[in-house]
Each structure stands twice: as C-alpha cells, then as structure tokens.
Design a protein around this motif. Structure first.
Motif, PDB file in Angstrom:
ATOM      1  N   LEU A   8       0.818  -1.210   0.000  1.00 45.14           N
ATOM      2  CA  LEU A   8       0.000   0.000   0.000  1.00 45.14           C
ATOM      3  C   LEU A   8       0.852   1.261   0.000  1.00 45.14           C
ATOM      4  CD1 LEU A   8      -2.757  -1.262   2.405  1.00 45.14           C
ATOM      5  CD2 LEU A   8      -3.062  -0.661   0.004  1.00 45.14           C
ATOM      6  N   ALA A   9       2.006   1.215   0.663  1.00 46.12           N
ATOM      7  CA  ALA A   9       2.915   2.361   0.631  1.00 46.12           C
ATOM      8  C   ALA A   9       3.419   2.594  -0.790  1.00 46.12           C
ATOM      9  CB  ALA A   9       4.089   2.130   1.581  1.00 46.12           C
ATOM     10  N   ALA A  10       3.726   1.510  -1.517  1.00 45.73           N
ATOM     11  CA  ALA A  10       4.184   1.631  -2.907  1.00 45.73           C
ATOM     12  C   ALA A  10       3.066   2.154  -3.798  1.00 45.73           C
ATOM     13  CB  ALA A  10       4.674   0.272  -3.409  1.00 45.73           C
ATOM     14  N   LEU A  11       1.850   1.698  -3.561  1.00 46.67           N
ATOM     15  CA  LEU A  11       0.715   2.193  -4.338  1.00 46.67           C
ATOM     16  C   LEU A  11       0.521   3.687  -4.114  1.00 46.67           C
ATOM     17  CD1 LEU A  11      -1.917  -0.661  -3.860  1.00 46.67           C
ATOM     18  CD2 LEU A  11      -0.959   0.102  -6.036  1.00 46.67           C
ATOM     19  N   ARG A  12       0.627   4.122  -2.859  1.00 46.61           N
ATOM     20  CA  ARG A  12       0.463   5.547  -2.568  1.00 46.61           C
ATOM     21  C   ARG A  12       1.543   6.375  -3.266  1.00 46.61           C
ATOM     22  NH1 ARG A  12      -1.099   3.637   2.556  1.00 46.61           N
ATOM     23  NH2 ARG A  12       1.044   3.723   3.315  1.00 46.61           N
ATOM     24  N   ALA A  13       2.790   5.872  -3.248  1.00 46.93           N
ATOM     25  CA  ALA A  13       3.906   6.628  -3.808  1.00 46.93           C
ATOM     26  C   ALA A  13       3.812   6.776  -5.328  1.00 46.93           C
ATOM     27  CB  ALA A  13       5.229   5.958  -3.433  1.00 46.93           C
ATOM     28  N   HIS A  14       3.171   5.802  -5.986  1.00 45.68           N
ATOM     29  CA  HIS A  14       3.132   5.812  -7.457  1.00 45.68           C
ATOM     30  C   HIS A  14       1.696   5.859  -7.975  1.00 45.68           C
ATOM     31  CE1 HIS A  14       7.441   4.892  -7.899  1.00 45.68           C
ATOM     32  NE2 HIS A  14       7.270   4.198  -6.793  1.00 45.68           N
ATOM     33  N   TRP A  15       0.766   6.310  -7.138  1.00 46.20           N
ATOM     34  CA  TRP A  15      -0.644   6.184  -7.468  1.00 46.20           C
ATOM     35  C   TRP A  15      -1.041   6.887  -8.757  1.00 46.20           C
ATOM     36  CZ3 TRP A  15      -4.000   2.776  -6.761  1.00 46.20           C
ATOM     37  CH2 TRP A  15      -5.353   3.026  -7.042  1.00 46.20           C
ATOM     38  N   ASP A  16      -0.563   8.111  -8.977  1.00 42.66           N
ATOM     39  CA  ASP A  16      -0.996   8.871 -10.152  1.00 42.66           C
ATOM     40  C   ASP A  16      -0.661   8.141 -11.450  1.00 42.66           C
ATOM     41  OD1 ASP A  16      -1.978  10.858  -8.541  1.00 42.66           O
ATOM     42  OD2 ASP A  16      -0.188  12.111  -8.692  1.00 42.66           O
ATOM     43  N   ASP A  17       0.587   7.645 -11.569  1.00 38.08           N
ATOM     44  CA  ASP A  17       0.937   6.993 -12.828  1.00 38.08           C
ATOM     45  C   ASP A  17       0.318   5.608 -12.944  1.00 38.08           C
ATOM     46  OD1 ASP A  17       3.319   6.865 -10.827  1.00 38.08           O
ATOM     47  OD2 ASP A  17       3.633   5.117 -12.093  1.00 38.08           O
ATOM     48  N   ILE A  18       0.102   4.915 -11.823  1.00 36.30           N
ATOM     49  CA  ILE A  18      -0.574   3.616 -11.880  1.00 36.30           C
ATOM     50  C   ILE A  18      -2.010   3.800 -12.365  1.00 36.30           C
ATOM     51  CG2 ILE A  18      -1.550   1.760 -10.443  1.00 36.30           C
ATOM     52  CD1 ILE A  18       1.035   1.844  -8.802  1.00 36.30           C
ATOM     53  N   TRP A  19      -2.702   4.801 -11.801  1.00 32.83           N
ATOM     54  CA  TRP A  19      -4.090   5.055 -12.211  1.00 32.83           C
ATOM     55  C   TRP A  19      -4.171   5.357 -13.703  1.00 32.83           C
ATOM     56  CZ3 TRP A  19      -8.562   4.183  -9.822  1.00 32.83           C
ATOM     57  CH2 TRP A  19      -9.718   4.781 -10.325  1.00 32.83           C
ATOM     58  N   GLU A  20      -3.195   6.093 -14.229  1.00 32.09           N
ATOM     59  CA  GLU A  20      -3.188   6.432 -15.652  1.00 32.09           C
ATOM     60  C   GLU A  20      -3.052   5.182 -16.519  1.00 32.09           C
ATOM     61  OE1 GLU A  20      -3.119   9.577 -17.377  1.00 32.09           O
ATOM     62  OE2 GLU A  20      -3.902  10.351 -15.517  1.00 32.09           O
ATOM     63  N   LEU A  21      -2.397   4.140 -16.011  1.00 33.29           N
ATOM     64  CA  LEU A  21      -2.157   2.925 -16.791  1.00 33.29           C
ATOM     65  C   LEU A  21      -3.345   1.969 -16.798  1.00 33.29           C
ATOM     66  CD1 LEU A  21       1.488   2.232 -15.560  1.00 33.29           C
ATOM     67  CD2 LEU A  21       0.829   2.858 -17.899  1.00 33.29           C
ATOM     68  N   LEU A  22      -4.294   2.181 -15.910  1.00 33.86           N
ATOM     69  CA  LEU A  22      -5.442   1.277 -15.801  1.00 33.86           C
ATOM     70  C   LEU A  22      -6.540   1.651 -16.779  1.00 33.86           C
ATOM     71  CD1 LEU A  22      -5.728   1.074 -11.908  1.00 33.86           C
ATOM     72  CD2 LEU A  22      -4.659  -0.591 -13.434  1.00 33.86           C
ATOM     73  N   ASP A  23      -7.161   0.638 -17.389  1.00 32.76           N
ATOM     74  CA  ASP A  23      -8.319   0.930 -18.236  1.00 32.76           C
ATOM     75  C   ASP A  23      -9.548   1.051 -17.339  1.00 32.76           C
ATOM     76  OD1 ASP A  23      -9.046  -1.694 -17.564  1.00 32.76           O
ATOM     77  OD2 ASP A  23      -8.417  -2.516 -19.493  1.00 32.76           O
ATOM     78  N   GLU A  24     -10.663   1.472 -17.921  1.00 28.53           N
ATOM     79  CA  GLU A  24     -11.848   1.735 -17.102  1.00 28.53           C
ATOM     80  C   GLU A  24     -12.387   0.490 -16.395  1.00 28.53           C
ATOM     81  OE1 GLU A  24     -14.107   3.780 -14.881  1.00 28.53           O
ATOM     82  OE2 GLU A  24     -12.728   4.756 -16.276  1.00 28.53           O
ATOM     83  N   PRO A  25     -12.405  -0.702 -17.040  1.00 29.89           N
ATOM     84  CA  PRO A  25     -12.852  -1.895 -16.302  1.00 29.89           C
ATOM     85  C   PRO A  25     -11.976  -2.189 -15.083  1.00 29.89           C
ATOM     86  CG  PRO A  25     -12.929  -2.297 -18.663  1.00 29.89           C
ATOM     87  CD  PRO A  25     -12.234  -0.993 -18.476  1.00 29.89           C
ATOM     88  N   SER A  26     -10.671  -1.975 -15.221  1.00 27.31           N
ATOM     89  CA  SER A  26      -9.765  -2.215 -14.092  1.00 27.31           C
ATOM     90  C   SER A  26     -10.011  -1.213 -12.977  1.00 27.31           C
ATOM     91  CB  SER A  26      -8.307  -2.128 -14.551  1.00 27.31           C
ATOM     92  OG  SER A  26      -8.026  -3.136 -15.503  1.00 27.31           O
ATOM     93  N   ARG A  27     -10.274   0.050 -13.358  1.00 22.20           N
ATOM     94  CA  ARG A  27     -10.576   1.066 -12.345  1.00 22.20           C
ATOM     95  C   ARG A  27     -11.871   0.715 -11.609  1.00 22.20           C
ATOM     96  NH1 ARG A  27      -9.308   6.846 -15.438  1.00 22.20           N
ATOM     97  NH2 ARG A  27      -7.070   6.479 -15.767  1.00 22.20           N
ATOM     98  N   ALA A  28     -12.851   0.242 -12.363  1.00 20.90           N
ATOM     99  CA  ALA A  28     -14.129  -0.131 -11.749  1.00 20.90           C
ATOM    100  C   ALA A  28     -13.930  -1.293 -10.776  1.00 20.90           C
ATOM    101  CB  ALA A  28     -15.136  -0.502 -12.832  1.00 20.90           C
ATOM    102  N   ARG A  29     -13.089  -2.259 -11.161  1.00 19.80           N
ATOM    103  CA  ARG A  29     -12.827  -3.403 -10.292  1.00 19.80           C
ATOM    104  C   ARG A  29     -12.095  -2.953  -9.018  1.00 19.80           C
ATOM    105  NH1 ARG A  29     -14.246  -7.441  -7.486  1.00 19.80           N
ATOM    106  NH2 ARG A  29     -12.688  -9.099  -7.220  1.00 19.80           N
ATOM    107  N   LEU A  30     -11.179  -2.014  -9.154  1.00 20.89           N
ATOM    108  CA  LEU A  30     -10.488  -1.488  -7.980  1.00 20.89           C
ATOM    109  C   LEU A  30     -11.466  -0.832  -7.016  1.00 20.89           C
ATOM    110  CD1 LEU A  30      -7.116   0.112  -9.148  1.00 20.89           C
ATOM    111  CD2 LEU A  30      -7.438  -1.754  -7.538  1.00 20.89           C
ATOM    112  N   ARG A  31     -12.429  -0.120  -7.575  1.00 21.00           N
ATOM    113  CA  ARG A  31     -13.434   0.517  -6.720  1.00 21.00           C
ATOM    114  C   ARG A  31     -14.226  -0.534  -5.944  1.00 21.00           C
ATOM    115  NH1 ARG A  31     -14.430   3.957 -11.822  1.00 21.00           N
ATOM    116  NH2 ARG A  31     -13.279   5.868 -11.392  1.00 21.00           N
ATOM    117  N   GLU A  32     -14.565  -1.635  -6.622  1.00 18.95           N
ATOM    118  CA  GLU A  32     -15.294  -2.712  -5.948  1.00 18.95           C
ATOM    119  C   GLU A  32     -14.456  -3.292  -4.814  1.00 18.95           C
ATOM    120  OE1 GLU A  32     -16.266  -5.623  -8.853  1.00 18.95           O
ATOM    121  OE2 GLU A  32     -17.606  -4.315 -10.009  1.00 18.95           O
TER     122      GLU A  32
END
Length: 224
Positions: A8-32
């Motif tokens: 989770l610390a790594a996700l926080r540190a790189h969150w902006d660029d990780i989010w940019e790499l995800l497609d919309e279905p992946s973003r929706a799954r993350l929200r779930e």
C-alpha cells in the motif's frame, strides 16, 4: 517478506501513474475491491496487486515488489496471522479506501459539484507525465486539479516551457494563496479576469507585467 503495508505504501507513492495505466474496467474493479471492507483484507490486497500487475509495463518501479508479494503469498485463505480488526482499519480504510477516494474521488482535490469545467479545459499536463519528466507533482506549491475521471492535472501556465520547472513567481503566488489547500480557488485566480490587474493573471507570466502578480495576490488576501 513483503507485507501488505509495503504494498500500500508503494501504491500511494506511485498512485498517479498507476491510475493512468489502468483501463476503465480495471478502475471499476479497484473501486469494488476498495468497498469490500467485509472481506478478508489480506486477500483484498492480493487481488489489487494482481489487478495492477497486469497493467504495469516491464521495469515499473513497483513491479518487483508486487511480484515478490504475490510469490510469497500463501493459498487462497492466506497463511499469515493477522489481527483482522487492526489490519482492517489500518489497511483497508486508511489504505485501500484512501487510495480510491475518487471512485468517488482520487484525492481531496476532486472537483466540487459546482466546479467550473473551464478550469479543467485549460492547457495542462497529467501528474503521471510530469513525474515521468523527473518532476514532483505532489509539490504543495503547485495547483493540482483532479478531473471527473480521476486524472490529476497540473495547469501548464505554472511551468517554464523549456525546463518544465515551476516558475518562481507562480510558486510564490501559489504559496501565498495556499494552492495546496484551495487548488480550485487559486486556479480560478490565475485563469479568471482580475480587476486589480485588469487582465487574466496567467497572461502576465513572462511579460514586463509579471512583477505585479505578487502584489495582486497580496491584495486578494487583504480583501478576504
């Protein structure tokens, strides 16, 4: 061993660029997954890691850590001893759910309901591309606006066109007006018409009138 807290610390540190790499279905799954606070927290984190892994290019700075996390994770039920109450509160609520505030919001800077979309229409760079160029998009002296799709954008007027670094006068004004706390209000100050200057402040950058910007910002504060 790589822990869920490390992930989770790594996700926080790189969150902006990780989010940019995800497609919309992946973003929706993350929200779930972020909303699954009733499920086993360790399993939720593993599922998030696997989802993100699939979107990361080779050589991404978190890829090796994520690979190790998945490699040493045990079975579907997990073999680690976890204080579920502490873990659930710390990792899911403060960690995963904190990362995914934009699901409803990606950050505290998400557009308010009455946000003027013209501010988002102004020329900007994404936080991910700004970081890729070697700069820090989390600099508190910069305006960061999160659009309704969850992409963090930094208005381009803030930067030197050659070096990409923040302009000193922009940093001074943003700090004075507290862009970190009120990015939308400060963006409106820069891009809207200003009666004191008789022009849009951003238009004075790089001109002989640039020296008046800090005085105009001080006058703005005096009126508050």
């Amino acid at each position: 061993m790589v822990s869920s807290e490390d992930v989770l610390a790594a996700l926080r540190a790189h969150w902006d660029d990780i989010w940019e790499l995800l497609d919309e279905p992946s973003r929706a799954r993350l929200r779930e997954l972020a909303e699954d606070t009733a499920g086993d927290p360790e399993r939720v984190v593993r599922r998030i890691v696997r989802l993100v892994q699939a979107a990361l290019p080779g050589g991404h700075p978190v890829l090796e850590l994520f690979d190790d996390f998945v490699r040493y994770a045990r079975g579907a039920d997990g073999g680690r001893t976890v204080d579920s109450g502490t873990f659930n509160g710390t990792v899911i609520q403060a960690g995963v759910a904190g990362l995914l505030r934009p699901a409803s919001a990606l950050s505290d800077d998400t557009p308010p309901d009455d946000a003027d979309d013209w501010l988002l229409a102004a020329d900007s760079v994404t936080a991910a591309s700004y970081r890729a160029d070697g700069h820090d998009p989390a600099d508190p002296d910069l305006i960061r606006l999160t659009d309704r799709q969850g992409t963090v954008r930094l208005p381009s007027f803030q930067f030197d066109g050659v070096s990409g670094r923040p302009l000193p006068v922009v940093v001074a004004v943003n700090r004075l007006l507290d862009a970190d706390d009120d990015p939308w209000g400060v963006a409106d100050w820069w891009l809207g018409s200003n009666a004191w200057l008789d022009t849009v402040p951003a238009r004075l950058l790089g001109t002989a009138g640039e020296h008046t910007l800090l005085a105009a910002a001080r006058a703005e504060i005096a009126e508050w």
